[in-house]
Design an enzyme around this catalytic site. Structure first.
Site: not given
Ligand code: GLN
Length: 516
Positions: A172, A170, A83-84, A224-230, A372, A56
């Protein structure tokens, strides 16, 4: 629906909240995102196998920064702070977080203790993505430090007795080389999940749930033929068959062969789906509404409004329906501010909003919990052909916003043909999987050329190809010159009234992915 093992992402406003949930789901564990403001009782009632605190933008030591009830640490549910989220965990449990002498940003070498359950199988020195200004000067009592970097003495920590884990980096994002493994380790080694979230069982249980919800009611679906509606239509077809009516509007602004492809899958005589299928030929009325209109927003508006009108007319013919189907997917839910903490990015609606005058009792939104890539997977489970499930995003206003200026049937035909060649050659070059979106557009420009010794004065086509992860920002893709050469010569040779081809090198920002 059957109860799945669930991991909860508690969102403190991080940019990557959806990514965390997707990574967890890739491990076959169901995951939902909730704002940090959510009543803890609601979270607890979900009976989560684990909780992940996101990053955050705030600083934990400042007043009014997002926080949570420290009670959560006593539930006996494993928690991973990112992180945060890691800083908050330390702050609330008696550690010390302050402004770092130097911010750490980007790919960073991290030294990890591989005896930690979180880092099982991870190399002792591994590249992780860092993005922080604050740092953990001191871990909270009871925590063991399990990773550090050159600048960051506490890059990971854990209290295995309480099941609390925290990482400054991070895991992720893909720049964290072994992040996937770490999240896998968290959900399996730490949370003890078995991995019961699979698309085949999702489809099966959802089809059953839809049958119960719909009973012998009638369902109306705009296709619509798009992925979601299909995928939506396929799932409803499987669940309630003939009780489903799909309305497909051919507004004349579709890609080449798109109408035929949709009709082959859902239309009369198709081998898979026994439904009522209505294909409305609305080309003439769209073209007459669009005649002389050049302003992009005006074009979009006309197309959106006309869609609703056509759809309503068809609905009226069908009479009363019990349910209206909508292809809402999980990012729509999160982005409209219902799921996580991210501010409202867009209010979601399919092709121009809900019709006002369609008489129905309730909405059915069976894809509401899917990302998706999961929607595509569900589509495969339902037997949809690959050319539908792997389709690129296509805007509601269709080719109209890929034609600068006035839209006419002739211009649409040029874009359709050029676009089909561009797509064909990209596929042939094996690039389709690498590019997020690519299309041909018609600039409104005429220029002088020479063909067969004769002067020409014809249109210029623009080619676009971008890579992006979230469609909020994008980069122009580096298409090999020889591919561009082949496409250019095919377009000027095969598509009448084109004598010039441009490649769009602009990213987003400053451009957008679409032209208008
Ligand atoms: N704001 C916090 C920092 O600067 C956390 C940052 C983050 O979660 N990416 O360390």
């Amino acid at each position: 629906m059957q109860q799945h093992e669930t991991v909860i992402v508690l969102d403190f406003g991080g940019q990557y909240n959806q990514l965390i949930a997707r990574r967890v789901r890739e491990n076959n564990v169901y995951c939902e995102i909730y704002s940090y403001k959510t009543d803890p009782a609601v979270i607890r009632a979900k009976n989560p196998k684990g909780i992940i605190f996101t990053g955050g933008p705030n600083s934990v030591y400042l007043e009014d920064s997002p926080s949570c009830d420290p009670e959560i640490f006593t539930w006996g549910v494993p928690i991973l702070g990112i992180c945060y989220g890691s800083q908050l965990m330390m702050h609330l449990l008696g550690g010390k977080v302050t402004r770092a002498p130097e911010r750490e940003y980007g790919k960073t070498e991290v030294f990890v203790d591989t005896s930690s359950k979180l880092f099982e199988g991870v190399s002792p020195s591994t590249i992780c993505w860092m993005s922080h200004n604050d740092y953990i000067e001191q871990a909270a009592p009871g925590f063991k430090i399990t990773a550090h970097t050159a600048n960051c003495p506490v890059a990971a920590m854990e209290d295995t007795n309480r099941g609390l884990y925290a990482v400054q980096f991070h895991p992720e994002v893909l720049h964290t080389a072994e992040g996937k493994k770490m999240l896998h380790n968290f959900v399996y080694n730490v949370c003890g999940c078995a991995g019961d979230w699979k698309m085949d069982s999702f489809v099966e249980s959802n089809v059953k749930a839809l049958r119960e919800q719909i009973g012998d009611g009638k369902v109306l679906c705009a296709l619509s033929g798009g992925v979601d509606s299909s995928v939506l239509a396929a799932m409803l077809a499987k669940a309630v068959g003939k009780q489903l009516t799909c309305v497909f509007v051919d507004h004349g602004l579709l890609r080449k062969n798109e109408k035929e492809e949709v009709c082959a899958v859902f239309g009369p005589g198709n081998p898979n789906f026994d439904i009522n299928f209505i294909c409305v030929d609305a080309r003439a009325r769209y073209f007459s509404k669009l005649a002389g209109v050049t302003e992009p927003e005006r074009k979009r508006k006309i197309i959106g409004e006309e869609f609703i009108r056509v759809f309503e007319e068809e609905a009226k013919k069908i009479g009363h329906v019990d349910f209206l189907a909508q292809g809402t997917i999980y990012p729509d839910v999160v982005e409209s501010g219902l799921g996580g903490e991210s501010t409202v990015i867009k209010s979601h609606h399919n092709v121009g909003g809900l019709p006002d005058h369609v008489d129905f009792k309730a909405l059915v939104e069976p894809l509401r919990n899917l990302f998706k890539d999961e929607v595509r997977q569900a589509g495969r489970e339902l037997g949809l052909p690959e050319y539908i499930v792997s389709r690129q995003p296509f805007p509601g206003p269709g080719l109209a916003i890929r034609i600068i200026g006035e839209v006419t049937p002739e211009k649409v035909a040029i874009v359709q043909d050029a676009d089909a060649i561009w797509r064909e050659e990209i596929a042939k070059a094996g690039l389709a999987g690498e590019i997020s979106q690519y299309y041909a557009a018609l600039t409104n420009m005429h220029s002088v050329g020479v063909m067969g010794d004769e002067r020409t004065y014809d249109y210029a086509v623009a080619l676009r190809a971008v890579t992006t992860t979230d469609f909020m920002t994008a980069e122009s893709y580096n298409v090999p010159w020889d591919v561009l050469g082949t496409v250019t010569s095919r377009i000027v040779n095969e598509v009448k009234h084109v004598n010039r081809v441009f490649y769009d090198c602009t990213g987003k920002p400053p451009a957008t992915i679409e032209m208008e």
